[in-house]
Design an enzyme around this catalytic site. Structure first.
Site, short mmCIF file in Angstrom:
data_model
loop_
_atom_site.label_atom_id
_atom_site.label_comp_id
_atom_site.label_asym_id
_atom_site.label_seq_id
_atom_site.Cartn_x
_atom_site.Cartn_y
_atom_site.Cartn_z
N GLY A 106 0.57 -1.26 -0.02
CA GLY A 106 0.14 0.15 -0.30
C GLY A 106 1.05 1.26 -0.04
O GLY A 106 0.27 2.42 0.11
N TRP A 163 2.38 2.84 -2.39
CA TRP A 163 2.08 3.95 -3.54
C TRP A 163 0.70 4.57 -3.18
O TRP A 163 0.60 5.88 -3.44
CB TRP A 163 2.09 3.26 -4.78
CG TRP A 163 3.50 3.18 -5.44
CD1 TRP A 163 4.67 3.20 -4.76
CD2 TRP A 163 3.87 2.93 -6.77
NE1 TRP A 163 5.65 3.20 -5.53
CE2 TRP A 163 5.15 3.11 -6.90
CE3 TRP A 163 2.95 2.79 -8.03
CZ2 TRP A 163 6.10 2.92 -8.02
CZ3 TRP A 163 3.58 2.72 -9.01
CH2 TRP A 163 5.02 2.61 -9.06
N ASP A 179 -5.48 -6.22 -5.59
CA ASP A 179 -4.40 -7.12 -5.29
C ASP A 179 -5.10 -8.64 -4.99
O ASP A 179 -5.94 -8.57 -4.50
CB ASP A 179 -3.60 -6.70 -4.26
CG ASP A 179 -2.24 -7.12 -4.46
OD1 ASP A 179 -1.90 -8.42 -4.50
OD2 ASP A 179 -1.28 -6.36 -4.42
N ASP A 211 -8.01 -10.70 -9.06
CA ASP A 211 -7.13 -10.47 -10.16
C ASP A 211 -7.74 -9.52 -11.13
O ASP A 211 -8.61 -9.33 -11.52
CB ASP A 211 -7.22 -11.80 -10.80
CG ASP A 211 -6.05 -11.82 -11.57
OD1 ASP A 211 -5.54 -11.07 -12.14
OD2 ASP A 211 -6.00 -13.21 -12.24
N ASP A 256 3.23 -1.21 -9.52
CA ASP A 256 4.68 -1.66 -9.13
C ASP A 256 4.90 -3.21 -8.93
O ASP A 256 5.62 -3.65 -8.15
CB ASP A 256 4.77 -0.92 -7.51
CG ASP A 256 6.37 -0.73 -7.32
OD1 ASP A 256 7.25 -0.83 -8.13
OD2 ASP A 256 6.67 -0.92 -5.93
N LYS A 262 6.42 -0.65 -13.39
CA LYS A 262 7.95 -1.15 -13.17
C LYS A 262 8.14 -2.35 -14.32
O LYS A 262 7.46 -3.08 -14.68
CB LYS A 262 7.97 -1.71 -11.78
CG LYS A 262 9.31 -2.48 -11.39
CD LYS A 262 9.49 -2.58 -9.99
CE LYS A 262 8.54 -3.60 -9.36
NZ LYS A 262 8.95 -3.90 -7.82
#
Length: 220
Positions: free
Chosen positions: A75, A77, A94, A110, A134, A174
């Site tokens: 959490g 971000w 998540d 998902d 990320d 990322k």
């Protein structure tokens, strides 16, 4: 005896026999200034500073009003977005259970599920203007395999952004260097006005990670 029924003494003995890699990880955590600063600032992870640094360079959060955080756990971000854009709608998704964050809607599911885009848009009361990720796949220790697994996630996140973002929106993710990076950049350049990348100072020096920032979504 502990609540698990195991002898605490045995756990101590096991801890003394940590593998060399886990010992190095622990030492790195204890000596990492970003880890220490995260604790002082109340962030759940050092990754928060990566977003802060990227925002300082690219203005990612400027004007953001509806934000999707893919792979939100733990959490960090979302906490940054909440602090910088307190009035923004924020939805995190998540597979892992994530502790609640004030002002953030968290969905345990998902993001690649068919119903995910509509669910997130409904929670935000409109299409997002920022989709950020990320995420990284669990590593197996084989560089190319780890790269391909993570790039599969990143590409899925990119398509999610393409399918949900409002025109003019931003995608941040990322990436792990390793050979298929150009395919991702080609995809993003066909859908966004500008595509840039950077490795923020908070990324560890030995890490192959970098971040792609795609801004000015052209629309569908």
């Amino acid at each position: 005896m502990s609540r698990s029924g195991k002898d605490p003494g045995k756990r101590v003995k096991t801890a003394r026999k940590r593998s060399a890699s886990s010992t190095r990880w622990l030492e790195r955590q204890l000596n990492d200034p970003y880890v220490k600063q995260a604790k002082a600032d109340g962030y759940r992870s050092r990754a928060a500073y990566k977003l802060i640094e990227l925002d300082g360079k690219f203005g990612i959060l400027k004007g953001a009003s509806r934000v999707v955080d893919l792979g939100i756990a733990p959490g960090g971000w979302a906490q940054v977005v909440r602090k910088v854009r307190p009035k923004a709608g924020i939805v995190g998704i998540d597979l892992l259970e994530t502790e609640p964050i004030e002002g953030v809607t968290i969905l345990q599911m998902d993001f690649m599920a068919d119903e995910a885009p509509a669910g997130l848009e409904a929670a935000l009361d409109g299409p997002p203007d920022l989709v950020m990720s990320d995420m990284a796949a669990n590593t197996v220790g084989h560089k190319q395999t780890d790269h391909l697994r993570t790039m599969g996630l990143v590409e899925a996140a990119a398509w999610f952004a393409i399918e949900t973002l409002e025109e003019g929106g931003t995608f941040l993710a990322k990436v792990l260097a390793g050979g298929t990076d150009n395919d991702l950049l080609k995809l993003l350049k066909s859908h966004f006005k500008t595509v840039k990348h950077a490795k923020p100072p908070a990324s560890r020096k030995g890490s192959s990670e970098w971040y792609v920032v795609a801004q000015g979504f052209k629309g569908r």
